[in-house]
Design a protein around this motif. Structure first.
Motif, PDB file in Angstrom:
ATOM      1  N   LEU A 182       0.833  -1.204   0.000  1.00 27.87           N
ATOM      2  CA  LEU A 182       0.000   0.000   0.000  1.00 27.87           C
ATOM      3  C   LEU A 182       0.867   1.253   0.000  1.00 27.87           C
ATOM      4  N   SER A 183       2.134   1.086  -0.317  1.00 30.09           N
ATOM      5  CA  SER A 183       3.105   2.174  -0.199  1.00 30.09           C
ATOM      6  C   SER A 183       2.735   3.366  -1.071  1.00 30.09           C
ATOM      7  N   PHE A 184       3.183   4.550  -0.626  1.00 25.15           N
ATOM      8  CA  PHE A 184       2.973   5.743  -1.428  1.00 25.15           C
ATOM      9  C   PHE A 184       3.668   5.613  -2.781  1.00 25.15           C
ATOM     10  N   ALA A 185       4.811   4.933  -2.801  1.00 22.75           N
ATOM     11  CA  ALA A 185       5.522   4.757  -4.067  1.00 22.75           C
ATOM     12  C   ALA A 185       4.647   4.024  -5.072  1.00 22.75           C
ATOM     13  N   LEU A 186       3.987   2.957  -4.623  1.00 25.57           N
ATOM     14  CA  LEU A 186       3.095   2.227  -5.520  1.00 25.57           C
ATOM     15  C   LEU A 186       1.863   3.063  -5.856  1.00 25.57           C
ATOM     16  N   MET A 187       1.292   3.731  -4.868  1.00 21.80           N
ATOM     17  CA  MET A 187       0.088   4.518  -5.116  1.00 21.80           C
ATOM     18  C   MET A 187       0.345   5.628  -6.128  1.00 21.80           C
ATOM     19  N   LEU A 188       1.513   6.259  -6.063  1.00 21.16           N
ATOM     20  CA  LEU A 188       1.842   7.300  -7.038  1.00 21.16           C
ATOM     21  C   LEU A 188       2.095   6.700  -8.413  1.00 21.16           C
ATOM     22  N   ALA A 189       2.699   5.504  -8.440  1.00 23.04           N
ATOM     23  CA  ALA A 189       2.897   4.829  -9.721  1.00 23.04           C
ATOM     24  C   ALA A 189       1.547   4.471 -10.337  1.00 23.04           C
ATOM     25  N   LEU A 190       0.603   4.046  -9.516  1.00 21.87           N
ATOM     26  CA  LEU A 190      -0.737   3.739 -10.011  1.00 21.87           C
ATOM     27  C   LEU A 190      -1.436   4.995 -10.527  1.00 21.87           C
ATOM     28  N   ASP A 191      -1.192   6.113  -9.856  1.00 19.21           N
ATOM     29  CA  ASP A 191      -1.854   7.359 -10.231  1.00 19.21           C
ATOM     30  C   ASP A 191      -1.401   7.862 -11.597  1.00 19.21           C
ATOM     31  N   ALA A 192      -0.228   7.414 -12.040  1.00 19.73           N
ATOM     32  CA  ALA A 192       0.281   7.829 -13.348  1.00 19.73           C
ATOM     33  C   ALA A 192      -0.364   7.048 -14.494  1.00 19.73           C
ATOM     34  N   LEU A 193      -1.127   6.010 -14.170  1.00 26.09           N
ATOM     35  CA  LEU A 193      -1.752   5.169 -15.190  1.00 26.09           C
ATOM     36  C   LEU A 193      -3.086   5.761 -15.628  1.00 26.09           C
ATOM     37  N   THR A 194      -3.565   5.316 -16.780  1.00 26.69           N
ATOM     38  CA  THR A 194      -4.935   5.639 -17.154  1.00 26.69           C
ATOM     39  C   THR A 194      -5.864   4.823 -16.250  1.00 26.69           C
ATOM     40  N   PRO A 195      -7.121   5.258 -16.094  1.00 23.90           N
ATOM     41  CA  PRO A 195      -8.041   4.491 -15.242  1.00 23.90           C
ATOM     42  C   PRO A 195      -8.170   3.026 -15.648  1.00 23.90           C
ATOM     43  N   LEU A 196      -8.253   2.742 -16.935  1.00 28.14           N
ATOM     44  CA  LEU A 196      -8.395   1.351 -17.370  1.00 28.14           C
ATOM     45  C   LEU A 196      -7.116   0.555 -17.128  1.00 28.14           C
ATOM     46  N   GLU A 197      -5.951   1.168 -17.341  1.00 27.13           N
ATOM     47  CA  GLU A 197      -4.693   0.497 -17.027  1.00 27.13           C
ATOM     48  C   GLU A 197      -4.622   0.180 -15.543  1.00 27.13           C
ATOM     49  N   ARG A 198      -5.019   1.137 -14.746  1.00 28.50           N
ATOM     50  CA  ARG A 198      -4.989   0.957 -13.292  1.00 28.50           C
ATOM     51  C   ARG A 198      -5.884  -0.203 -12.872  1.00 28.50           C
ATOM     52  N   ALA A 199      -7.091  -0.242 -13.425  1.00 30.79           N
ATOM     53  CA  ALA A 199      -8.030  -1.302 -13.071  1.00 30.79           C
ATOM     54  C   ALA A 199      -7.527  -2.668 -13.528  1.00 30.79           C
ATOM     55  N   ALA A 200      -7.050  -2.766 -14.766  1.00 32.03           N
ATOM     56  CA  ALA A 200      -6.572  -4.053 -15.274  1.00 32.03           C
ATOM     57  C   ALA A 200      -5.385  -4.555 -14.473  1.00 32.03           C
ATOM     58  N   PHE A 201      -4.452  -3.665 -14.155  1.00 30.58           N
ATOM     59  CA  PHE A 201      -3.272  -4.041 -13.387  1.00 30.58           C
ATOM     60  C   PHE A 201      -3.657  -4.501 -11.981  1.00 30.58           C
ATOM     61  N   LEU A 202      -4.502  -3.738 -11.311  1.00 32.26           N
ATOM     62  CA  LEU A 202      -4.887  -4.098  -9.950  1.00 32.26           C
ATOM     63  C   LEU A 202      -5.641  -5.415  -9.912  1.00 32.26           C
ATOM     64  N   LEU A 203      -6.595  -5.568 -10.802  1.00 32.53           N
ATOM     65  CA  LEU A 203      -7.397  -6.785 -10.786  1.00 32.53           C
ATOM     66  C   LEU A 203      -6.548  -8.021 -11.054  1.00 32.53           C
ATOM     67  N   HIS A 204      -5.640  -7.927 -12.031  1.00 30.56           N
ATOM     68  CA  HIS A 204      -4.854  -9.111 -12.385  1.00 30.56           C
ATOM     69  C   HIS A 204      -3.582  -9.257 -11.565  1.00 30.56           C
ATOM     70  N   ASP A 205      -2.748  -8.220 -11.516  1.00 29.44           N
ATOM     71  CA  ASP A 205      -1.420  -8.346 -10.898  1.00 29.44           C
ATOM     72  C   ASP A 205      -1.442  -8.239  -9.381  1.00 29.44           C
ATOM     73  N   VAL A 206      -2.441  -7.584  -8.825  1.00 31.02           N
ATOM     74  CA  VAL A 206      -2.504  -7.430  -7.368  1.00 31.02           C
ATOM     75  C   VAL A 206      -3.554  -8.348  -6.760  1.00 31.02           C
ATOM     76  N   PHE A 207      -4.744  -8.385  -7.345  1.00 25.10           N
ATOM     77  CA  PHE A 207      -5.825  -9.185  -6.782  1.00 25.10           C
ATOM     78  C   PHE A 207      -5.977 -10.552  -7.435  1.00 25.10           C
ATOM     79  N   ASP A 208      -5.113 -10.840  -8.380  1.00 24.92           N
ATOM     80  CA  ASP A 208      -5.006 -12.196  -8.952  1.00 24.92           C
ATOM     81  C   ASP A 208      -6.291 -12.685  -9.615  1.00 24.92           C
TER      82      ASP A 208
END
Length: 294
Positions: A105-131
Motif C-alpha cells: 500500500l506504499s505511497f511509491a506504488l500509489m503514485l505509480a498507479l496514479d500515473a496510469l490511465t483508469p483502465l490500465e490501473r483497473a486491469a493491473f490491480l485486478l490481475h497483478d494485485v488481486f489475482d
C-alpha cells in the motif's frame, strides 16, 4: 429486498477488506473507498440470485471507481500543490492474494498507479494485485481479454519504472525512519544528507489548506534545506513524533502542540540503503482518519 440478504452480522464481512483495498488502490482515498463499497453493497442487495457474490461486488466496485476517477481527474487539475493519497493506518486492506504486490500500500506504488490511465490501473490491480483471471477482468472492464492483457502489460512496465527497487526490508526501513526523525529534530545537516540518496525526492501535500511545497523537491541538498527550514519554523511548538504504520510501512504521525499536523513516510532504496523519497501529508482533509492520541 430479501430478508435473507440482511443477516445480523456485517453482510460484507467476507469481502469488505478486499473490496475496500481495491477501491482505495483505485482512488487513493479511504473515505471514497468506503463510500464505493457501501454503494456496491446497496446494488448487490437489490439484485436476486447472484451466483458469485464476490465477483459481482468486485465488478461493481471497479466500475464505480472508474466513474469516480473521471471527476477526480478534473478535480486534480485545480488541486493546489502536489497530490498524495490519503494515508491509511494499520488497516487490513491486503488483496489476500498470492501476488508480489498483494500487501503493498506504499505511497511509491500509489503514485505509480496514479500515473496510469483508469483502465490500465483497473486491469493491473485486478490481475497483478488481486489475482483475477483475465477472463474475469475482461468481463469487468467490458473489453476483450487481449485488450486487458495489453492494458496490464503497459501498467506493469510503468509501475516497474516508477518504484524504487528493491525495497528495504522492514527493519531497515524503521531504522532509517528513526534516524531521519532524530537528525531532523536535532538539525543535523550532515546526518540528514547521509541518509538521502543524491537524487531523492520529497513530496508535500497541503492541499492549499496547510503550508507545503507546491512542487516536488528534488535532490538531497534541497531536501535537507527544506527539512531544516521546517524544524526552524516549529522551534516554538511542542513537537511529538508518534511512530506508526503508514500505508503498511514504518512511518510517523507528527503532532504540533497536541494537534495532528502531518504524516511522514518514505521509500527506501534497498540497493543503496538510503532514502529515495519522502512523503509528507498535511492536508487536514486527508488526516481525518489519523489516530488522535498525542
Amino acid at each position: 429486498m430479501s430478508s435473507s440478504r440482511l443477516p445480523e452480522r456485517d453482510p460484507l464481512a467476507p469481502y469488505r477488506a478486499r473490496l475496500t483495498g481495491l477501491a482505495y488502490r483505485m482512488l487513493g482515498s479511504r473515505g471514497d473507498a468506503d463510500d464505493v463499497v457501501q454503494d456496491a453493497w446497496l446494488r448487490f442487495a437489490a439484485v436476486d440470485d447472484v451466483r458469485n457474490p464476490e465477483a459481482f461486488l468486485v465488478t461493481v466496485v471497479t466500475r464505480l471507481c472508474l466513474d469516480r476517477l473521471k471527476s477526480a481527474r478534473a478535480q486534480r487539475e485545480v488541486y493546489v500543490g502536489a497530490w498524495l493519497p490519503e494515508p491509511v493506518f494499520d488497516e487490513a486492506l491486503s488483496a489476500e492474494a498470492a501476488t508480489e504486490l498483494a500487501d503493498d500500500l506504499s505511497f511509491a506504488l500509489m503514485l505509480a498507479l496514479d500515473a496510469l490511465t483508469p483502465l490500465e490501473r483497473a486491469a493491473f490491480l485486478l490481475h497483478d494485485v488481486f489475482d483475477r483471471p483475465f477472463a474475469e477482468v475482461a468481463r469487468t472492464l467490458e473489453r476483450s481479454e487481449a485488450a486487458c492483457r495489453q492494458l496490464a502489460a503497459r501498467a506493469r512496465r510503468s509501475v516497474r519504472d516508477n518504484r524504487p527497487v528493491p525495497a528495504e526490508p522492514p527493519e531497515g526501513h524503521a531504522r532509517l525512519l528513526t534516524a531521519f526523525c532524530k537528525a531532523a529534530a536535532s538539525g543535523d545537516v550532515s546526518a540528514l544528507a547521509n541518509l538521502l540518496r543524491e537524487d531523492a525526492t520529497a513530496i508535500t501535500d497541503g492541499g492549499g489548506r496547510k503550508l507545503a511545497a507546491l512542487k516536488p523537491i528534488k535532490g538531497a541538498e534541497k531536501i535537507v534545506r527544506f527539512i531544516i527550514g521546517i524544524a526552524g519554523k516549529n522551534a516554538g511548538s511542542e513537537v511529538r513524533i508518534e511512530p506508526m504504520m503508514v500505508n503498511g510501512s514504518a512511518g510517523a504521525l507528527i503532532f504540533l502542540d497536541g494537534e495532528v499536523d502531518h504524516t511522514l513516510s518514505m521509500a527506501i532504496d534497498g540497493e543503496t540503503g538510503r532514502i529515495a523519497a519522502i512523503y509528507i501529508v498535511r492536508n487536514p482533509d486527508k488526516l481525518r482518519h489519523a489516530p488522535r492520541r498525542s
